[in-house]
Design a protein around this motif. Sequence first.
Motif, PDB file in Angstrom:
ATOM      1  N   ILE A 213       0.850  -1.199   0.000  1.00 58.00           N
ATOM      2  CA  ILE A 213       0.000   0.000   0.000  1.00 58.00           C
ATOM      3  C   ILE A 213       0.883   1.245   0.000  1.00 58.00           C
ATOM      4  N   LEU A 214       1.855   1.294   0.888  1.00 55.44           N
ATOM      5  CA  LEU A 214       2.812   2.400   0.912  1.00 55.44           C
ATOM      6  C   LEU A 214       4.223   1.962   0.502  1.00 55.44           C
ATOM      7  N   SER A 215       4.441   0.655   0.464  1.00 59.28           N
ATOM      8  CA  SER A 215       5.734   0.091   0.048  1.00 59.28           C
ATOM      9  C   SER A 215       6.904   0.738   0.789  1.00 59.28           C
ATOM     10  N   GLU A 216       6.760   0.814   2.107  1.00 59.08           N
ATOM     11  CA  GLU A 216       7.827   1.391   2.915  1.00 59.08           C
ATOM     12  C   GLU A 216       8.934   0.390   3.206  1.00 59.08           C
ATOM     13  N   HIS A 217       8.650  -0.886   2.949  1.00 57.56           N
ATOM     14  CA  HIS A 217       9.635  -1.945   3.180  1.00 57.56           C
ATOM     15  C   HIS A 217       9.727  -2.807   1.929  1.00 57.56           C
ATOM     16  N   PRO A 218      10.839  -3.496   1.732  1.00 57.38           N
ATOM     17  CA  PRO A 218      10.961  -4.394   0.580  1.00 57.38           C
ATOM     18  C   PRO A 218       9.856  -5.453   0.584  1.00 57.38           C
ATOM     19  N   ASP A 219       9.493  -5.893  -0.566  1.00 55.93           N
ATOM     20  CA  ASP A 219       8.486  -6.946  -0.694  1.00 55.93           C
ATOM     21  C   ASP A 219       8.986  -8.215  -0.006  1.00 55.93           C
ATOM     22  N   PRO A 220       8.173  -8.858   0.844  1.00 61.12           N
ATOM     23  CA  PRO A 220       8.660 -10.034   1.593  1.00 61.12           C
ATOM     24  C   PRO A 220       8.915 -11.260   0.723  1.00 61.12           C
ATOM     25  N   LEU A 221       8.440 -11.255  -0.517  1.00 62.31           N
ATOM     26  CA  LEU A 221       8.699 -12.388  -1.412  1.00 62.31           C
ATOM     27  C   LEU A 221       9.924 -12.131  -2.274  1.00 62.31           C
ATOM     28  N   THR A 222       9.966 -10.987  -2.957  1.00 61.69           N
ATOM     29  CA  THR A 222      11.075 -10.695  -3.878  1.00 61.69           C
ATOM     30  C   THR A 222      12.246 -10.017  -3.181  1.00 61.69           C
ATOM     31  N   GLU A 223      11.995  -9.490  -1.968  1.00 57.01           N
ATOM     32  CA  GLU A 223      12.998  -8.749  -1.201  1.00 57.01           C
ATOM     33  C   GLU A 223      13.457  -7.493  -1.939  1.00 57.01           C
ATOM     34  N   SER A 224      12.628  -7.002  -2.852  1.00 61.71           N
ATOM     35  CA  SER A 224      12.916  -5.783  -3.610  1.00 61.71           C
ATOM     36  C   SER A 224      11.807  -4.774  -3.373  1.00 61.71           C
ATOM     37  N   PRO A 225      12.086  -3.477  -3.542  1.00 60.38           N
ATOM     38  CA  PRO A 225      11.019  -2.474  -3.416  1.00 60.38           C
ATOM     39  C   PRO A 225      10.064  -2.558  -4.598  1.00 60.38           C
ATOM     40  N   LEU A 226       8.778  -2.363  -4.338  1.00 56.02           N
ATOM     41  CA  LEU A 226       7.761  -2.356  -5.383  1.00 56.02           C
ATOM     42  C   LEU A 226       7.058  -1.004  -5.391  1.00 56.02           C
ATOM     43  N   ALA A 227       6.513  -0.623  -6.538  1.00 53.37           N
ATOM     44  CA  ALA A 227       5.796   0.649  -6.639  1.00 53.37           C
ATOM     45  C   ALA A 227       4.591   0.623  -5.706  1.00 53.37           C
ATOM     46  N   PRO A 228       4.390   1.648  -4.875  1.00 56.09           N
ATOM     47  CA  PRO A 228       3.272   1.652  -3.923  1.00 56.09           C
ATOM     48  C   PRO A 228       1.941   1.867  -4.615  1.00 56.09           C
ATOM     49  N   TYR A 229       0.884   1.343  -3.975  1.00 57.93           N
ATOM     50  CA  TYR A 229      -0.470   1.571  -4.481  1.00 57.93           C
ATOM     51  C   TYR A 229      -0.968   2.973  -4.148  1.00 57.93           C
ATOM     52  N   VAL A 230      -0.412   3.575  -3.101  1.00 62.57           N
ATOM     53  CA  VAL A 230      -0.898   4.865  -2.623  1.00 62.57           C
ATOM     54  C   VAL A 230       0.279   5.808  -2.397  1.00 62.57           C
TER      55      VAL A 230
END
Length: 358
Positions: A213-230
């Motif tokens: 939603i805010l992508s303040e932490h790396p994605d727990p699956l890919t361990e990479s940052p993802l573009a936030p939804y908000v």
Amino acid sequence: MKALIAVLALSTTAFLYAAEVDHFSQPELDTLTDSRNALNAEVAQRIDRALVRANRNEPHLKPRKVQRVPVRSRCNVDRLYDSFRVLLARPLVGQVESYAEQSPDIERLSTLFQDSVYHEFTWPHSPSLVLSERVASVVRVGDDYVGTDKFGHFFTEGYSYFEETEQMHGSLKNALLFGEWTESVYFGAETTGVYSFADLVANFQGLRFWNRILSEHPDPLTESPLAPYVLCENERWVIGDAFDWLDYVDPAWNESVNCSMLRTEALLGKVMTSRPECRAEALPWERYGALAPMLFNQKGLSVLPAYLQPEAILALRHPELMTEPRIRLFKDIRERLERWRIRRDVRREARSRKTEKP
């Protein structure tokens, strides 16, 4: 024993609306129309409504009692997550789960309880499933087939995972153990007789959603940052990246691929009379990497092992509290409850035979 029955009754009442899905009794799944676009649109409009709510600056919105609604709302993170919960994470039966189960825009295949692989279950062994007779329908998302109950797991239990990790500031292990606990007790083995690994996958993927939603932490699956939804722009929440179920759904959501375990040998035997086939070779091991052993069933349809029993999971969740005597006590309670269930079935069968005599 009366205390044990009371606990079971309370769990059953609280989760009477929980459903299991039967992927094995659906021979025509490949004829289903893809519902991805309709499901994406349903989530998108709910996200839009959540942002409208989060951007209001009204101190008297009449929210649910469990929510915290600050007077100042512009780009307030707590209020943003509360608004998402209101629109997407309803307890027991989630909003998108209901939409998928009821909307005329969604093509689905449904199985009656009496025609499902669970049809021989009795209420002492599977109270919430037998008493509700709720077998979730199956819908198609892209190339995958998903039980409608998984959408509830994705949003509602996904949020619980998010909280268990302290909104991704803490350990992912806490969330995974919490999921195993819920499946071993009130969402699965003790109330329906079924421990669903596909539920655990949907829960974990839901954690990814709440984190993104805010992508303040790396994605727990890919361990990479993802573009936030908000995003926060000019002191207001606005849409960032678009939601798409294809980012989350995969074959591990399918219970004929990521097959469930049954609480007892007797329940497994009842399921096997329908001759279900578990296609574990289709599990996406590469995608999940080191997380796969906690999310995938590597043994196919089988009996729940000792390490997934409630007392074993609780010992891992709270090692500081679960001494050996307490572990033995929890195991004794569980085994006494199982013996009570067996006695209830024996009495029921005896009454049935007596009634059938000429």
